[in-house]
Design a protein around this motif. Sequence first.
Motif, PDB file in Angstrom:
ATOM      1  N   UNK A 125     -29.193   0.315  50.514  1.00 14.49           N
ATOM      2  CA  UNK A 125     -30.212  -0.225  49.609  1.00 14.49           C
ATOM      3  C   UNK A 125     -30.580   0.717  48.476  1.00 14.49           C
ATOM      4  N   UNK A 126     -30.243   2.009  48.612  1.00 10.33           N
ATOM      5  CA  UNK A 126     -30.575   3.006  47.594  1.00 10.33           C
ATOM      6  C   UNK A 126     -29.565   4.143  47.695  1.00 10.33           C
ATOM      7  N   UNK A 127     -29.389   4.920  46.627  1.00  6.13           N
ATOM      8  CA  UNK A 127     -28.472   6.061  46.691  1.00  6.13           C
ATOM      9  C   UNK A 127     -28.823   7.004  47.833  1.00  6.13           C
ATOM     10  N   UNK A 128     -27.805   7.463  48.533  1.00  7.31           N
ATOM     11  CA  UNK A 128     -27.914   8.467  49.590  1.00  7.31           C
ATOM     12  C   UNK A 128     -28.658   7.973  50.827  1.00  7.31           C
ATOM     13  N   UNK A 129     -28.777   6.669  50.997  1.00 12.56           N
ATOM     14  CA  UNK A 129     -29.321   6.148  52.250  1.00 12.56           C
ATOM     15  C   UNK A 129     -28.414   6.573  53.398  1.00 12.56           C
ATOM     16  N   UNK A 130     -28.997   6.936  54.524  1.00 16.09           N
ATOM     17  CA  UNK A 130     -28.214   7.380  55.692  1.00 16.09           C
ATOM     18  C   UNK A 130     -28.815   6.778  56.954  1.00 16.09           C
TER      19      UNK A 130
ATOM     20  N   UNK B  96     -31.710   3.267  65.919  1.00 21.68           N
ATOM     21  CA  UNK B  96     -31.221   4.133  64.841  1.00 21.68           C
ATOM     22  C   UNK B  96     -32.384   4.759  64.103  1.00 21.68           C
ATOM     23  N   UNK B  97     -32.103   5.855  63.410  1.00 21.22           N
ATOM     24  CA  UNK B  97     -33.009   6.429  62.417  1.00 21.22           C
ATOM     25  C   UNK B  97     -32.426   6.107  61.048  1.00 21.22           C
ATOM     26  N   UNK B  98     -33.266   5.619  60.133  1.00 17.14           N
ATOM     27  CA  UNK B  98     -32.758   5.217  58.814  1.00 17.14           C
ATOM     28  C   UNK B  98     -33.511   5.956  57.711  1.00 17.14           C
ATOM     29  N   UNK B  99     -32.757   6.718  56.937  1.00 14.28           N
ATOM     30  CA  UNK B  99     -33.301   7.492  55.824  1.00 14.28           C
ATOM     31  C   UNK B  99     -33.032   6.733  54.527  1.00 14.28           C
ATOM     32  N   UNK B 100     -34.080   6.535  53.732  1.00 15.57           N
ATOM     33  CA  UNK B 100     -33.937   5.839  52.451  1.00 15.57           C
ATOM     34  C   UNK B 100     -34.606   6.644  51.350  1.00 15.57           C
ATOM     35  N   UNK B 101     -33.836   7.349  50.499  1.00 14.58           N
ATOM     36  CA  UNK B 101     -34.427   8.100  49.388  1.00 14.58           C
ATOM     37  C   UNK B 101     -35.075   7.171  48.349  1.00 14.58           C
ATOM     38  N   UNK B 102     -36.107   7.689  47.704  1.00 12.92           N
ATOM     39  CA  UNK B 102     -36.784   6.962  46.642  1.00 12.92           C
ATOM     40  C   UNK B 102     -36.308   7.492  45.299  1.00 12.92           C
ATOM     41  N   UNK B 103     -35.065   7.179  44.952  1.00 15.43           N
ATOM     42  CA  UNK B 103     -34.499   7.683  43.700  1.00 15.43           C
ATOM     43  C   UNK B 103     -34.311   6.571  42.674  1.00 15.43           C
TER      44      UNK B 103
ATOM     45  N   UNK C  80     -28.216  -0.814  43.425  1.00 20.24           N
ATOM     46  CA  UNK C  80     -27.985   0.576  43.817  1.00 20.24           C
ATOM     47  C   UNK C  80     -27.147   1.231  42.725  1.00 20.24           C
ATOM     48  N   UNK C  81     -27.723   2.189  41.984  1.00 23.86           N
ATOM     49  CA  UNK C  81     -26.970   2.808  40.886  1.00 23.86           C
ATOM     50  C   UNK C  81     -25.964   3.849  41.371  1.00 23.86           C
ATOM     51  N   UNK C  82     -25.270   3.523  42.424  1.00 24.52           N
ATOM     52  CA  UNK C  82     -24.297   4.446  42.989  1.00 24.52           C
ATOM     53  C   UNK C  82     -23.361   3.675  43.900  1.00 24.52           C
ATOM     54  N   UNK C  83     -22.369   4.370  44.453  1.00 21.94           N
ATOM     55  CA  UNK C  83     -21.466   3.788  45.442  1.00 21.94           C
ATOM     56  C   UNK C  83     -21.652   4.527  46.771  1.00 21.94           C
ATOM     57  N   UNK C  84     -21.804   3.814  47.866  1.00 17.42           N
ATOM     58  CA  UNK C  84     -21.992   4.482  49.162  1.00 17.42           C
ATOM     59  C   UNK C  84     -20.904   5.491  49.493  1.00 17.42           C
ATOM     60  N   UNK C  85     -19.646   5.183  49.140  1.00 15.08           N
ATOM     61  CA  UNK C  85     -18.558   6.109  49.440  1.00 15.08           C
ATOM     62  C   UNK C  85     -18.705   7.419  48.660  1.00 15.08           C
ATOM     63  N   UNK C  86     -19.139   7.307  47.408  1.00 17.30           N
ATOM     64  CA  UNK C  86     -19.356   8.504  46.595  1.00 17.30           C
ATOM     65  C   UNK C  86     -20.524   9.309  47.150  1.00 17.30           C
ATOM     66  N   UNK C  87     -21.602   8.618  47.501  1.00 20.64           N
ATOM     67  CA  UNK C  87     -22.780   9.310  48.044  1.00 20.64           C
ATOM     68  C   UNK C  87     -22.438  10.041  49.332  1.00 20.64           C
ATOM     69  N   UNK C  88     -21.659   9.410  50.201  1.00 19.77           N
ATOM     70  CA  UNK C  88     -21.267  10.066  51.444  1.00 19.77           C
ATOM     71  C   UNK C  88     -20.468  11.326  51.167  1.00 19.77           C
ATOM     72  N   UNK C  89     -19.575  11.265  50.167  1.00 15.38           N
ATOM     73  CA  UNK C  89     -18.808  12.449  49.803  1.00 15.38           C
ATOM     74  C   UNK C  89     -19.696  13.570  49.309  1.00 15.38           C
TER      75      UNK C  89
END
Length: 332
Positions: free
Chosen positions: A229-234, A296-303, A318-327
């Motif tokens: 839902x947002x960049x760098x969500x984990x 689960x624990x879900x982290x959602x940055x406010x970016x 989402x102004x990003x791609x999950x695969x890129x954020x994971x990298x």
Amino acid sequence: MDLSSYHVRRDRLTNQWVACAPDRGERPKRTQITNPDAKPGRVAGCPFCTGNEHMLPDILDETTGEDGTWRVRAVPNKYPAFHADTEAAAQTNHIYEGRAAHGHQEVIIDTPHHHHGWALLDAEQIARVLTMYQRRYEAVKEAHPSLHPVLFRNHGGRAGASLAHPHSQLIAPPLPPTEMQSEEQRCRTFYEDEGVPLMATVRARELDDEARIVATNEHMVAFVPYAAPAPYSVWVVPRRNAPRFTDMTDAERHACAELSRTVARRYATCANDPDYNMTVHTALDAEADAPHVVWSLRFTPRVSVRAGFELGTNMLINPSLPEVDAGVLRGA
């Protein structure tokens, strides 16, 4: 799955459509975590700091170290939205319904050190916090069986933290949270159709694909969800199919603490140290068998900000791609 950079995604767990627009975001720069020794451990006027106990309404529970000093505390929320002494009776008037704000709220103080967020805590201290989560969840359910406790932490002002001292919260409303209830129903339907938990299927897919994996250990997996839902969500998910986070063993709790610390530190060093929310997702019924749920624990940055399109359509951008954020979060 071969997709162009601009596309929309949805997974069956959240059922949330997300538009990926990677050119809208800026890539972060690697940074260093602030030296904790450069700041004092106590702040005058902070009710959560050692020595300011007179500012607390009460102490509900605490863990102590070998030296007898406290490590984690649970205290009543001084300004609750839900009150245990109110009646839960509902009132209806044709199309409207209301009820008293019956419920329970408390704060879990993660550490005595005012400036030590999860990125600066060691895994042992975060494991103590998770232990307190479990204790307080079970205590509230025992005292108020009709309530639905939700555990979360807000890191930073944009994430809703009103005090800088690292802390988490437990809020137990009289009704199950709508989105969590809807997700659990989707999990139940999937389990009835497929015979395995939906989150277990997601976990297996992520481990097989590896593109969105952030970190793993013997008991836990951390990954950026496919329709983040947002960049760098984990999401931090156990390898064992346990429906309730209160089911964590000692080994799983320490493994969860290690990955949670990793996520917080990677946020600080690789993703511009964003404000973020972390929420515990667990089976809503604390007693019934729930083989369809995996906690689960879900982290959602406010970016990013939910603006008119998101609010009007309930589709996120989402102004990003999950695969890129994971990298990025892997340190790649």
